[in-house]
Design an enzyme around this catalytic site. Structure first.
Site, PDB file in Angstrom:
ATOM      1  N   GLY A 101      28.394  47.023  65.403  1.00 41.52           N
ATOM      2  CA  GLY A 101      27.764  46.824  64.105  1.00 41.52           C
ATOM      3  C   GLY A 101      26.506  45.980  64.178  1.00 41.52           C
ATOM      4  O   GLY A 101      25.744  45.878  63.214  1.00 41.52           O
ATOM      5  N   ARG A 192      36.612  49.169  75.852  1.00 41.17           N
ATOM      6  CA  ARG A 192      37.631  48.275  75.308  1.00 41.17           C
ATOM      7  C   ARG A 192      38.894  49.077  75.047  1.00 41.17           C
ATOM      8  O   ARG A 192      38.837  50.314  74.959  1.00 41.17           O
ATOM      9  CB  ARG A 192      37.156  47.704  73.960  1.00 41.17           C
ATOM     10  CG  ARG A 192      35.772  47.118  73.986  1.00 41.17           C
ATOM     11  CD  ARG A 192      35.028  47.414  72.686  1.00 41.17           C
ATOM     12  NE  ARG A 192      33.607  47.045  72.787  1.00 41.17           N
ATOM     13  CZ  ARG A 192      33.121  45.866  72.459  1.00 41.17           C
ATOM     14  NH1 ARG A 192      33.913  44.951  71.942  1.00 41.17           N
ATOM     15  NH2 ARG A 192      31.846  45.586  72.622  1.00 41.17           N
ATOM     16  N   ASP A 264      39.819  45.373  70.150  1.00 41.87           N
ATOM     17  CA  ASP A 264      38.410  45.692  70.411  1.00 41.87           C
ATOM     18  C   ASP A 264      37.739  44.610  71.251  1.00 41.87           C
ATOM     19  O   ASP A 264      36.606  44.801  71.705  1.00 41.87           O
ATOM     20  CB  ASP A 264      37.639  45.900  69.089  1.00 41.87           C
ATOM     21  CG  ASP A 264      37.850  44.764  68.106  1.00 41.87           C
ATOM     22  OD1 ASP A 264      39.000  44.541  67.698  1.00 41.87           O
ATOM     23  OD2 ASP A 264      36.869  44.083  67.767  1.00 41.87           O
ATOM     24  N   ASP A 274      33.410  38.579  74.419  1.00 43.36           N
ATOM     25  CA  ASP A 274      33.266  38.096  73.044  1.00 43.36           C
ATOM     26  C   ASP A 274      33.748  36.662  72.872  1.00 43.36           C
ATOM     27  O   ASP A 274      34.927  36.386  72.711  1.00 43.36           O
ATOM     28  CB  ASP A 274      33.979  39.025  72.047  1.00 43.36           C
ATOM     29  CG  ASP A 274      33.014  40.085  71.550  1.00 43.36           C
ATOM     30  OD1 ASP A 274      31.882  40.133  72.067  1.00 43.36           O
ATOM     31  OD2 ASP A 274      33.381  40.856  70.660  1.00 43.36           O
TER      32      ASP A 274
END
Ligand code: AMP
Ligand code: MG
Length: 502
Positions: A101, A192, A264, A274
């Site tokens: 996104g 992922r 994810d 992340d």
């Protein structure tokens, strides 16, 4: 669907060797896209050593054209940037479409060691997967990912890495206005568990995705048959289970709390990815939760192995149709593999603890380890500092340990431990030196990272640069870095919270 931004311009900058195997082979999982325009790009930090390993021209990337590429506003000649589609279980609930996104896969490069890596931008503007988000990222969280991922790498823990952070000059609303930034991230891939969860519901792309993942990460399996006893898909699942069991054991040994272990954010490569709401423990505490949105403590420090296993079960479900046309047989095959997770995790963790305690030679007395954990939990002793203090103890220097745990409290345990160490027959100093090779002196301490990021957000980069230097040399004790070994003051830890980098 949002139109491709026409603000993005081409550039003379090329990234020699840039390839797009993922976009070319798995187009159904991508949307060709471009980054948003960036009015006032400024390079905040650049990783020369990583650039060199990727055979990138650092001087060219530091130039105006290069920084435009690193900010996402210009596309390198010949590149085919894409936003990647994926789904995911977020805090246990299934979201059928997430995707990049606010990120772009620029392409892939082959490292000087022959490994293919992704070059990926985070914070580069809206994409068709942005949902309600603005597509941007801000300086604090991007520098946080830069520093923590590089610290993890220096600690020897598999992770994506950071090539650069560029400030965009854009004001981004996060409560108040914050300075915008784009991180250039490098990873073995951005596949992922969530990529498989998305693909299985698309149907035709699942087998090509699985074969791509095998060829890229576990190439020794690619020639095996799809089904039957030696199914490559069962073997692939086993390889991911092993890589992730090893990874989460290393998190647990280092006191790392990922904070948002959604599917994810769980890689196929076994790399940490992340670094939104992550943190490091000071005192050992299985219940530790730092993330402001983790109300139920789902991703608490001590839950991480169990959550990882849950995520791997979600991966297993996506592979069933590839493994056997009889569902019960496919389920039996992956269940047998998933059942090995606990033993694999335990073997990695126990071996790691033995090394931390200098008793790696033979079988480890589990009660010795468990009793130490109990002692440390009771006393709130600093996790990182305690293992270095134990090595100092072996060298005849009791001062560091005295500063952490009262001697009357740890004395009987110390005697037992010393007995085990002595029975190995190695000189105490040698054992201490071996311990220092696996026990870091420096981790990114939450309060210091927080202060450095606040300063950087206000335009003062020196504390960040200093902290980065320290945490990328985690095992080299230096007198002038003594300030970086102290746990956070209580007033800080009592209220410290982390936030997803949105
Ligand atoms: P993360 O928590 O960073 O793993 O992101 C979870 C999902 O939210 C991914 O699909 C991201 O691309 C998306 N996302 C996070 N922040 C933003 C943002 N500012 N704009 C658009 N999408 C975002
Ligand atoms: Mg994510």
């Amino acid at each position: 669907m949002v139109a491709i931004p026409d603000s993005a311009v081409g550039t003379n900058t090329t990234l020699p060797g840039l390839e797009s195997t993922f976009a070319d082979e798995l187009g159904a999982l991508t949307v060709p896209w471009r980054g948003a325009d960036v009015a006032d790009p400024r390079l905040l930090v650049f990783n020369d050593q990583l650039a060199a390993s990727m055979r990138l021209d650092a001087a060219a990337l530091r130039s105006g054209d290069g920084v435009a590429v690193l900010s996402g506003s210009a596309t390198p000649a010949g590149a085919k940037p894409v936003a990647m589609a994926y789904a995911g279980h977020q805090f246990g609930g299934y979201v059928p479409l997430l995707g990049d996104g606010r990120a772009l896969l620029l392409g892939e490069l082959v490292n000087d060691d022959g490994r293919r890596v992704d070059l990926h931008l985070k914070g580069s503007g809206r994409t068709p997967f942005s949902r309600g988000g603005d597509g941007f990222a801000v300086v604090g969280p991007m520098l946080r990912e830069y520093l923590v991922s590089e610290a993890m790498h220096a600690l020897g823990i598999p992770t994506t890495r950071a090539l650069s952070v560029v400030a965009t000059g854009r004001q981004v609303l996060r409560g108040g206005a914050e300075p915008g930034a784009v991180l250039a991230r490098v990873g073995s891939s951005h596949l992922r568990v969530g990529t498989f969860e998305y693909a299985v519901r698309q149907g035709a792309v699942l087998a090509p995705l699985a074969d791509y993942a095998i060829a890229r990460h576990y190439p020794e399996l690619i020639d095996r048959p799809a089904t039957g006893e030696s199914s490559r898909y069962v073997a692939f699942f086993e390889a991911v289970v092993e890589a992730q069991a090893s990874l989460v054991a290393q998190w647990m040994l280092t006191g790392f709390v990922h904070g948002v272990m959604n599917t994810d954010n769980t890689t196929i490569s076994g790399e940490t990815i992340d670094y939104g709401p992550c943190a490091f423990l000071d005192a050992f505490d299985p219940a530790a939760v730092f993330s402001s949105i983790d109300h139920g403590g789902r991703y608490a420090f001590g839950n991480q192995p169990a959550v990882l296993k849950w995520n791997l079960a979600r991966l297993a479900e996506t592979l069933l149709t590839l493994i056997d046309s009889t569902p019960d047989d496919a389920i039996a095959a992956v269940s047998a593999v998933l059942d090995t997770f606990d033993a694999r995790y335990d073997a990695h963790w126990t071996a790691g603890m033995a090394a931390k305690l200098g008793v790696a030679g033979g079988p480890v007395d589990r009660t010795l380890v468990d009793d130490l954990l109990t002692l440390m939990t009771e006393r709130g002793a600093d996790w990182t500092g305690s293992f270095r203090a134990l090595a100092d103890e072996l060298r005849g220097n009791p001062v560091p340990l005295d500063g952490l745990v009262p001697r009357e409290h740890i004395g009987p345990w110390l005697q037992r431990w010393r007995g085990v160490v002595e029975r190995q027959g190695r000189a105490a100093v040698q054992v201490a030196d071996a311990m220092d090779c696996v026990n870091p002196v420096y981790i990114p301490r939450n309060h210091q990272l927080d202060a450095a990021l606040r300063a950087a957000t206000d335009g003062e980069l020196a504390p960040f640069e200093k902290l980065l230097e320290v945490v990328t040399h985690p095992f080299d004790r230096r007198d002038e870095w003594s300030d970086y070994t102290t746990p956070a003051p209580r007033v800080f830890s009592e209220t410290f919270q982390t936030f997803c980098g949105t």
